[in-house]
Design a protein around this motif. Structure first.
Motif, short mmCIF file in Angstrom:
data_model
loop_
_atom_site.label_atom_id
_atom_site.label_comp_id
_atom_site.label_asym_id
_atom_site.label_seq_id
_atom_site.Cartn_x
_atom_site.Cartn_y
_atom_site.Cartn_z
N LEU A 97 -11.80 15.46 -0.62
CA LEU A 97 -10.78 14.64 -0.76
C LEU A 97 -11.37 13.81 -1.71
O LEU A 97 -12.32 12.72 -2.07
CB LEU A 97 -10.68 13.97 0.70
N ARG A 141 -18.88 0.02 -2.14
CA ARG A 141 -18.37 0.65 -3.44
C ARG A 141 -19.84 1.33 -4.56
O ARG A 141 -20.32 0.26 -5.62
CB ARG A 141 -17.40 -0.57 -4.04
N GLU A 196 -5.34 0.40 -8.31
CA GLU A 196 -4.18 1.12 -7.37
C GLU A 196 -2.71 1.13 -8.38
O GLU A 196 -2.58 3.01 -7.90
CB GLU A 196 -4.59 0.53 -5.87
N ALA A 203 -2.39 11.57 2.51
CA ALA A 203 -3.50 12.57 2.66
C ALA A 203 -3.40 13.85 1.50
O ALA A 203 -5.01 13.85 0.56
CB ALA A 203 -4.18 12.57 3.57
N SER A 210 -9.14 1.25 -1.97
CA SER A 210 -9.98 1.90 -0.59
C SER A 210 -8.90 1.43 0.14
O SER A 210 -8.62 2.30 1.15
CB SER A 210 -11.19 1.16 0.00
N ASP A 234 0.95 -1.31 -0.05
CA ASP A 234 -0.09 0.08 -0.26
C ASP A 234 0.75 1.25 -0.15
O ASP A 234 2.00 1.36 0.43
CB ASP A 234 -0.28 0.56 1.06
N PHE A 281 -4.06 13.20 -2.38
CA PHE A 281 -5.72 13.07 -2.77
C PHE A 281 -6.78 13.98 -2.67
O PHE A 281 -7.97 14.32 -2.56
CB PHE A 281 -6.24 12.08 -1.69
N LEU A 296 -11.00 10.42 -3.91
CA LEU A 296 -10.67 8.70 -3.32
C LEU A 296 -10.93 7.65 -4.50
O LEU A 296 -12.35 7.97 -4.68
CB LEU A 296 -10.68 8.11 -2.23
N SER A 337 -12.61 4.27 -5.78
CA SER A 337 -13.41 3.62 -5.10
C SER A 337 -12.28 2.05 -4.74
O SER A 337 -12.72 1.15 -3.50
CB SER A 337 -14.60 2.56 -5.01
N VAL A 346 -12.19 9.33 8.23
CA VAL A 346 -12.90 8.28 6.45
C VAL A 346 -13.40 7.36 6.92
O VAL A 346 -12.55 6.12 7.69
CB VAL A 346 -11.24 8.77 5.55
N TRP A 357 -6.91 4.47 1.50
CA TRP A 357 -6.88 5.53 1.39
C TRP A 357 -6.53 5.39 3.27
O TRP A 357 -6.23 5.37 3.84
CB TRP A 357 -8.78 5.23 1.83
#
Length: 504
Positions: free
Chosen positions: A462, A441, A101, A484, A469, A62, A487, A464, A466, A436, A472
């Motif tokens: 923000l 979805r 992603e 953060a 996630s 991630d 985004f 993002l 989906s 958040v 996030w």
């Protein structure tokens, strides 16, 4: 980590950055090898490396734990002085469990005029149909490698658990970690913070100092005799000078079967950076008799039965009466205050009995002042969700897109969709924060409208995807971190850019 590369620049050379990553501290040559390959590629292609971003010993699952990549993406958004980013291969960019992603972060670089070039891949930075297909396959392969490795590691840890070896974590009060070699011979006790020296060594648990062992046995004996946990906690604090005991710590000890010699694995899992989750008991791996017990199985089970009987004996009216006494004493109620008060049942009991602490508060006529303010602000900001959604529809329609709205979700040009959510501020330790939430979805993009602390107007947005996630940010602070800020947008103008792409 970011650093500038001080090398001589050839006239007309293309300015580029490099990103390198290694997964574990044991891969000591990985970074050097990657840098050598990237330098050779740059030299042979008329490029000059002006910035270097690196993540040492960082997982590629991630974005959250990779400050190097976060800084790179943040720089890309702010007028970078380089035209491309050199990366060794797709797996170094990341083993994101959702291939989209990985593509999303590369796409964001591309939209800001920065190409991502994978120097060890046959497609480089190509955008042909075949290159895109091969790149997607490589992303999926990178993610699958992590999934397969995770399954193999879990299976290995379960096997070692069944053999009686400890799989990590603090040993607990009254116990110590003992290192044993491949033949089962003891090497010595590990102190807090120490790790075993050899990969073939294993760790097991042994009884700790005599005074701690005696305290553990006394706790179980008291519980088995019917003494409530809060009374045990109070008595411990009267005589203890080394630590402050809490009901939670005592209760956790009484529930943990390692004190009767059972080695257990799999109570909680956090697979591939997903959220920690408890698992049903029938999925645990257990090895009875793995450790030298501090208490006998008979005493452990007797204490467990006595606790269950005591919990059933506390009536609803008694539990609420205890809350009223605590309220009179302190003038307020919080979950932490209830947990620390020996004469009051645990917060978990109130949640089980009444559904929530809020409902228990209502039954005794208590309304927390903070909740009133929070509720008032929630009503005040509710109108903004509809207002912002209507504005976005008008904005994209005026730009030439075909927009269909359904509630707070809109579909643009029958190609992509976006849903709007509100982020309300709350205060913690004198600082404002915005949590958040995880959402189902409902659309391709989720736009969280971050409201001002006084609920007067939106601060920013923000945006993002989906399908990403798991990456996030969970919390936005007054000074958002790089992950953060990447985004966050001051306006909805980004929707115009996305709509322009969908219209061709």
């Amino acid at each position: 980590m970011k650093s500038a590369i001080a090398l001589g620049r050839a006239p007309g050379a293309t300015l580029v950055a490099q990103y390198v990553r290694m997964s574990t501290d044991q891969q000591q040559y990985s970074i050097a090898n990657q840098c050598a390959c990237l330098a050779a590629y740059a030299a042979s292609h008329g490029m000059h490396i002006v910035e270097s971003y690196r993540d040492d010993g960082r997982s590629g699952l991630d974005l959250g734990g990779r400050p190097g990549l976060q800084r790179l993406l943040d720089e890309v958004r702010r007028s970078p002085r380089f035209e491309a980013v050199l990366v060794f291969d797709v797996s170094r960019w990341g083993r994101f469990q959702n291939a989209d992603e990985s593509a999303f972060y590369e796409y964001l670089c591309l939209t800001h005029g920065v190409r991502v070039i994978y120097v060890a891949e046959p497609f480089g930075d190509g955008q042909s149909p075949m290159a895109v297909l091969l790149k997607g396959l490589k992303r999926s392969m990178a993610a699958e490698y992590s999934r397969e490795l995770s399954a193999k590691v879990s299976a290995g840890q379960r096997r070692l658990t069944s053999m009686g070896y400890r799989m990590g974590g603090a040993p607990g009060y009254g116990l110590r970690r003992m290192v044993v070699d491949a033949k089962g011979e003891r090497r010595g006790v590990l102190q807090p913070g120490e790790r075993k020296s050899y990969p073939t060594d294993r760790v097991t648990l042994v009884p700790g100092p005599a005074d701690e062992v005696a305290t553990v046995r006394w706790i179980f004996e008291q519980s088995a005799a019917g003494v409530p946990t809060d009374h045990i906690t109070r008595r411990l604090n009267l005589v203890s000078t080394q630590r402050r005991w809490t009901k939670t710590a005592v209760r956790s000890m009484l529930c943990n079967d390692k004190y009767m010699g059972v080695n257990t694995y799999g109570r909680f899992t956090q697979v591939l950076k997903h959220r920690l989750s408890s698992q049903p008991e029938d999925t645990w791996t257990r090895s009875p008799g793995a450790f030298e017990p501090i208490v006998s199985p008979e005493l452990f089970l007797k204490a467990k039965a006595a606790r269950q009987k005591r919990c059933a004996a506390v009536s609803d009216s008694d539990a609420l009466a205890a809350l009223r006494r605590l309220l009179r004493e302190h003038g307020q109620l919080t979950c932490g205050l209830i947990a620390r008060s020996p004469s009051v049942p645990s917060p978990q009991l109130y949640m089980r009995r009444f559904g929530s602490l809020r409902r228990a508060y209502e039954l005794i006529g208590y309304v927390p002042a903070r909740d009133i303010s929070f509720g008032e602000k929630k009503e005040r900001i509710a109108v903004w969700r509809d207002s912002v959604t209507a504005f976005a529809v008008d904005l994209l329609t005026d730009a030439g897109s075909a927009v269909r709205r359904s509630g707070w979700t809109m579909t643009v040009d029958d190609a992509w969709s976006v849903a709007f959510q509100l982020l309300q501020a709350s205060k913690d330790h004198r600082r404002w924060k915005w949590r958040v939430p995880a959402v189902s979805r409902p659309a391709d993009l989720i736009i969280f409208i971050r409201m001002a602390p006084d609920a007067s107007a939106p601060l920013d947005y923000l945006v993002l995807p989906s399908n990403a996630s798991p990456a996030w940010p969970a919390l936005i602070t007054e000074q958002p971190d790089v992950s953060a800020r990447f985004f966050m947008f001051p306006s909805l103008a980004i929707l115009l850019d996305l709509a322009a792409l969908s219209r061709g």
